[in-house]
Design an enzyme around this catalytic site. Sequence first.
Site, PDB file in Angstrom:
ATOM      1  N   ASP A  65       0.932  -1.149  -0.061  1.00  0.00           N
ATOM      2  CA  ASP A  65       0.079   0.086   0.184  1.00  0.00           C
ATOM      3  C   ASP A  65       0.922   1.247   0.006  1.00  0.00           C
ATOM      4  OD1 ASP A  65      -2.373  -1.530   0.019  1.00  0.00           O
ATOM      5  OD2 ASP A  65      -2.596  -1.398   2.292  1.00  0.00           O
ATOM      6  N   TYR A 156       1.199  22.020 -12.912  1.00  0.00           N
ATOM      7  CA  TYR A 156       1.808  20.762 -13.326  1.00  0.00           C
ATOM      8  C   TYR A 156       3.080  20.977 -13.878  1.00  0.00           C
ATOM      9  CZ  TYR A 156       2.344  16.271 -15.537  1.00  0.00           C
ATOM     10  OH  TYR A 156       3.304  15.291 -16.062  1.00  0.00           O
ATOM     11  N   LYS A 160       6.749  19.588 -11.853  1.00  0.00           N
ATOM     12  CA  LYS A 160       7.777  18.725 -12.602  1.00  0.00           C
ATOM     13  C   LYS A 160       8.850  19.439 -12.673  1.00  0.00           C
ATOM     14  CE  LYS A 160       5.665  14.864 -13.544  1.00  0.00           C
ATOM     15  NZ  LYS A 160       5.846  13.488 -12.919  1.00  0.00           N
TER      16      LYS A 160
END
Lengths: 250, 431
Positions: A65, A156, A160
Amino acid sequence: MINALGIPQHILLLGGTSDIALAIAETYAAQAPNLTVTLAARSGDRRDAAVQQLSAKGCTVSAVDFEALDTASHGALIAGIDGDIDLAIVAFGLLGDPEEAWTDVEVARELAEVNYVGAVTTGVALAARIRTQGHGVIVALSSVAGERPRRSNFVYGSTKAGFDAFYTGLGEALRELGGRVLVVRPGFVKSKMTDGLDPAPLATTPEAVAEAVVAAVRDGKEQIWVPGTMRVVMSGLRHVPRVIFRRLPV
Amino acid sequence: MARPTDVEALRDELKTVGERGLITRGLGRSYGDPAQNAGGTVLDLTDWDTILDVDTAAPNVRVQAGISLDRLLRALLPLGLWLPVVPGTRQVTVGGAIAADVHGKNHHVDGSFGNHVSEFDILLASGDIVTAAPDGDNAELFWATVGGMGLTGVVLEATIQLKEVETSYFVVDTDRTANLSQMLTALETGDDDYTYSVAWFDTATTGDSLGRGVIMRGNTASREALDPDQRRAALEFAAPQRGRVPFELPVGLVNRFSAKAFNALWYAKSPRHRTDEIQDITQFFHPLDIVGDWNRVYGPKGFCQYQFVVPFGEEAAFTTIVETIAQSDHVSSLNVLKRFGPGNRAPLSFPISGWTLAVDLPVRAGLDALLNHLDQLVLAAGGRIYLAKDSRISAATFAQMYPRLDEFRASRARFDPTHTFRSDLSRRLDL
Ligand SMILES: Cc1cc2nc3c(=O)[nH]c(=O)nc-3n(C[C@H](O)[C@H](O)[C@H](O)COP(=O)(O)OP(=O)(O)OC[C@H]3O[C@@H](n4cnc5c(N)ncnc54)[C@H](O)[C@@H]3O)c2cc1C
């Protein structure tokens, strides 16, 4: 170990249901009978399907998990994985809705935490493993979006950019300790993440990224663009003046 | 990397060893990872290089295990003594030769290195130093160490039985064969007349001339066989280095075509049939030293050695394997074929009666698939690959090739229960 032909025995996928990560694992599985894969992902149908998919290719798969937002758990999780981690693929990330991302605090925060903070905490945990193992390769899935963020999805892009800088630096730090980081900068990849979006120019596929990653790991590279022509395009775009850049259809 | 110079310092290394363990390294001439230990300690033993005693009557020699075979041969030759087994390079240590149980061109007559060791002293993980011999109380430790890739302990000293020789020269016969089946027949029928035998062949041609090659066989030369000049220095170590590859050639220079050309040239320049030629050590034993640093012609990415053996009676499988290589687009320039005699008692020793072939393939895309395929062909024929040259086989395939692996594991568990001795190889193959 990664053997003389560049093939690992045990791969860890962080973001174990990512199309690109699975394509990389499958490419190795085709070359390495008996590949062991640990899939770190949220439990659920998608993870079960990924386990199935890789088992069908002859891999020995186990699932753990993993929740990118639970940054406090990352150290123990990665320290607890059995056996040497020869290759770790950092492939989790959110694309998000770009307009929401810069107007809604919660959306922005989640994007930043998953894509950047979570990537840093897993990176630190992986580095600790590599330091004790004395070997290991991290494949960090960055993006050309981080090289020069655009108006259209700059939140985004900014995550990055941070991700890319962190893993590039981590590669320098691990070099003397037997570790290596491969920073991968794909252009637009047709995958689950981009379903419904119009492919950008030079769009690529998870399979093409996987082929390029496997070759780059074999050849000991530290950064690649996919497709390779992206490198030239991006080095051009980086130097385009802002007034012109903002008018480009990118 | 640790370089302890006495036993106490060695014991300290054992006491302070970390979770990743420790492995001994000789001259690092193994192709793969048996003398590497990522994250752990590597013990360099090359300072342990004293010749302790030479008994010219027995004859045998007692040495520290870090001495190179090159130095040892240079010291022994003037006494008219010669090592019973010398591999394709002299730059290996006695410890490395025991740990890999190395073979030479005389395996069909004399067996492997371990067959000629009368005893050794080994430092175990417990810190105890034990003397082990092929028979007697410590025979299990002896045979687990021979071929055991450094995983039972550190060999400190060894006694090696020697051969007597009159000269450092060889009387050599050379024969060219037109194809593989001719080659196998020639080796089968003629080998027993020669102490040393080796064949090189072309793995790039297919069809009728598949496996055409050159057989070189010889015996040590007597004094009478030499001309007066040579006789004056009959026991001199004549091993001139005749030239070097001065720099790394660009990758791509050794491509399918140049490698093919090399194969063809080697074949063409070899005599069809020549007898009683006098050759020196380098010409006969280490012809590749003529171009020192031969491996550099492959460029910086390097190459992958693949050596396997298949039992006699599996000639069809052997031919299939050669065909598979010839038909692939991977070209090996260095192909060495030999007949092995019977193996010894060591559970992980490589040689078994049969045909052994070593090829040298430049690393590039698709090589893994070819070698995985070859593994399966070798396995199906009841054969195996050589650990000292491996860097890529899977643990499962390896275990199938070595049916006595569990016996080795049991010995390892007995002499080093906590696995103090570990290497990248031992982790990769779950030894
Ligand atoms: C050009 C070339 C040609 C070759 N030709 C042949 C050949 O014809 N036949 C053949 O059999 N092999 C051949 N080899 C392989 C070579 O003989 C073996 O790999 C040999 O073991 C290398 O010895 P080394 O001293 O360099 O040992 P290393 O490579 O340093 O170590 C090899 C193994 O020995 C162990 N070891 C070293 N010293 C000790 C010690 N004192 N105590 C316990 N364990 C120790 C190490 O732990 C390791 O597992 C060739 C290699 C090369 C490079």
